[in-house]
Design an enzyme around this catalytic site. Sequence first.
Site, PDB file in Angstrom:
ATOM      1  N   ARG A  69       0.794  -1.233   0.000  1.00  0.00           N
ATOM      2  CA  ARG A  69       0.000   0.000   0.000  1.00  0.00           C
ATOM      3  C   ARG A  69       0.823   1.279   0.000  1.00  0.00           C
ATOM      4  O   ARG A  69       1.905   1.323   0.592  1.00  0.00           O
ATOM      5  CB  ARG A  69      -0.943  -0.001   1.212  1.00  0.00           C
ATOM      6  CG  ARG A  69      -2.010  -1.062   1.091  1.00  0.00           C
ATOM      7  CD  ARG A  69      -2.914  -1.114   2.299  1.00  0.00           C
ATOM      8  NE  ARG A  69      -4.012  -2.053   2.052  1.00  0.00           N
ATOM      9  CZ  ARG A  69      -3.904  -3.377   2.204  1.00  0.00           C
ATOM     10  NH1 ARG A  69      -2.794  -3.909   2.640  1.00  0.00           N
ATOM     11  NH2 ARG A  69      -4.930  -4.160   1.928  1.00  0.00           N
ATOM     12  N   HIS A  94      -0.885  -2.687  -4.600  1.00  0.00           N
ATOM     13  CA  HIS A  94      -0.321  -3.575  -5.635  1.00  0.00           C
ATOM     14  C   HIS A  94      -0.360  -2.981  -7.050  1.00  0.00           C
ATOM     15  O   HIS A  94      -0.698  -3.673  -8.014  1.00  0.00           O
ATOM     16  CB  HIS A  94      -1.064  -4.915  -5.646  1.00  0.00           C
ATOM     17  CG  HIS A  94      -0.919  -5.736  -4.403  1.00  0.00           C
ATOM     18  ND1 HIS A  94       0.193  -5.700  -3.582  1.00  0.00           N
ATOM     19  CD2 HIS A  94      -1.771  -6.648  -3.826  1.00  0.00           C
ATOM     20  CE1 HIS A  94       0.026  -6.555  -2.579  1.00  0.00           C
ATOM     21  NE2 HIS A  94      -1.149  -7.123  -2.688  1.00  0.00           N
ATOM     22  N   HIS A 169       3.078 -13.216  -5.048  1.00  0.00           N
ATOM     23  CA  HIS A 169       1.948 -13.278  -4.129  1.00  0.00           C
ATOM     24  C   HIS A 169       1.350 -14.678  -3.952  1.00  0.00           C
ATOM     25  O   HIS A 169       0.129 -14.817  -3.766  1.00  0.00           O
ATOM     26  CB  HIS A 169       0.882 -12.296  -4.612  1.00  0.00           C
ATOM     27  CG  HIS A 169      -0.016 -11.770  -3.554  1.00  0.00           C
ATOM     28  ND1 HIS A 169      -0.831 -12.584  -2.786  1.00  0.00           N
ATOM     29  CD2 HIS A 169      -0.240 -10.519  -3.113  1.00  0.00           C
ATOM     30  CE1 HIS A 169      -1.519 -11.838  -1.950  1.00  0.00           C
ATOM     31  NE2 HIS A 169      -1.172 -10.584  -2.126  1.00  0.00           N
ATOM     32  N   ASP A 242      -1.370  -9.552   8.609  1.00  0.00           N
ATOM     33  CA  ASP A 242      -1.209  -8.888   7.302  1.00  0.00           C
ATOM     34  C   ASP A 242      -0.197  -7.770   7.527  1.00  0.00           C
ATOM     35  O   ASP A 242      -0.514  -6.600   7.397  1.00  0.00           O
ATOM     36  CB  ASP A 242      -2.556  -8.359   6.806  1.00  0.00           C
ATOM     37  CG  ASP A 242      -2.482  -7.894   5.357  1.00  0.00           C
ATOM     38  OD1 ASP A 242      -1.410  -8.047   4.748  1.00  0.00           O
ATOM     39  OD2 ASP A 242      -3.495  -7.370   4.850  1.00  0.00           O
ATOM     40  N   GLU A 307       5.586 -12.405   1.151  1.00  0.00           N
ATOM     41  CA  GLU A 307       5.938 -11.513   0.049  1.00  0.00           C
ATOM     42  C   GLU A 307       7.179 -10.688   0.391  1.00  0.00           C
ATOM     43  O   GLU A 307       7.097  -9.768   1.194  1.00  0.00           O
ATOM     44  CB  GLU A 307       4.762 -10.578  -0.234  1.00  0.00           C
ATOM     45  CG  GLU A 307       3.435 -11.291  -0.380  1.00  0.00           C
ATOM     46  CD  GLU A 307       2.245 -10.359  -0.143  1.00  0.00           C
ATOM     47  OE1 GLU A 307       2.218  -9.256  -0.712  1.00  0.00           O
ATOM     48  OE2 GLU A 307       1.352 -10.736   0.630  1.00  0.00           O
TER      49      GLU A 307
END
Length: 342
Positions: A69, A94, A169, A242, A307
């Site tokens: 982000r 992304h 991803h 996350d 990631e």
Amino acid sequence: MTKASDVFKLKNANNVEVTFIGRGGQITGITVPDKDGNMDDVVIGYQSVEEALAGDGYFGALCGRFSNRIVKGQFSLDGVDYQLECNNTPNHLHGGSDGFNNRVWDVTPYEESRFAQAYKLTLVSPDGDQGYPGEVKVEVIYGLTDENEMVIEYVAETSKATIINLTSHAYFNLKGAGKGTVEDHQLELNASKYTPLSAELGTVTGEIAEVKGTPMDFVDTKAIGETVNTDDEQVKMVNGIDHNFVIDGYDGMLRLAARLSDEETGRCMEVFTDQPGIQIYTGGHFDSSETGKLGNPIEKWAGVAMETQIFPDSPNQDHFPNAVLKPGEVYKHTCVYKFSIQ
Ligand code: BGC
């Protein structure tokens, strides 16, 4: 010319097989043995290429131009203010709704003795693409070694100063995709710090915090379930993990960032990277509404994405690693997923 639905396969001497498609270079499967030699596909996703093309476009995909982000989609470079698409309200995620994951990459066979088999994926992102300055040429190598390593190497160059942060991803489930959640997977992270999130911003605050004493402490191996099932504010906010973790000892050289393992199957996956961060995402947005591999619903925490990348919102955080790429410079990034039995 590669087509979106073209399927490519990498195979090594141990019958490990990696499958990917033209659209987004999406890794649609990685089949590896368990401790008894049984093969399972450990990448979650759909049962067919048609479903992959119609479904969640981030599954196994190459993301860019800026993965993760950027707050409100805004950044400034050389005195110019840029406004990117806010495709993940209120932020840019992304690379926007037509990010690199949505592009058909040009795929050609690639040979090098360290790989059992490899492909080169190339993409030209024009000047102004998704609001970003500069024409960017990207080359990615997908290489499978006989040591059961899936190597992803990125190289990019630009015609004008721009920002870049590429990643892969894939969501992993070492029991096998469709065989439950990753709650009992053991995770170890070479990260004593992470970047906490703010509910209001929808991403990082800019703070770099110690993991010690928080559910984000994976310095010593522990089950993912121990964290995702807590009432902690950081966990509740994103329905699991996350978060971006700050890799200890980062110096631009390849180092171990993470180790994921599953006792039941004996499968282990180590992640090596030369990047400063790793986003661990346990798939809190999956809601069983889609059918995935083995015909089973893709449930919450069905897999974990690991990631490797630069930190989120780096273009707006001076104390975060540099995400600016200038003409004449080369962006380089290596990520290795190494599979073994423990
Ligand atoms: C992000 C998640 C996002 C997901 C989309 C991950 O990289 O961290 O917040 O929902 O991508 O697939």
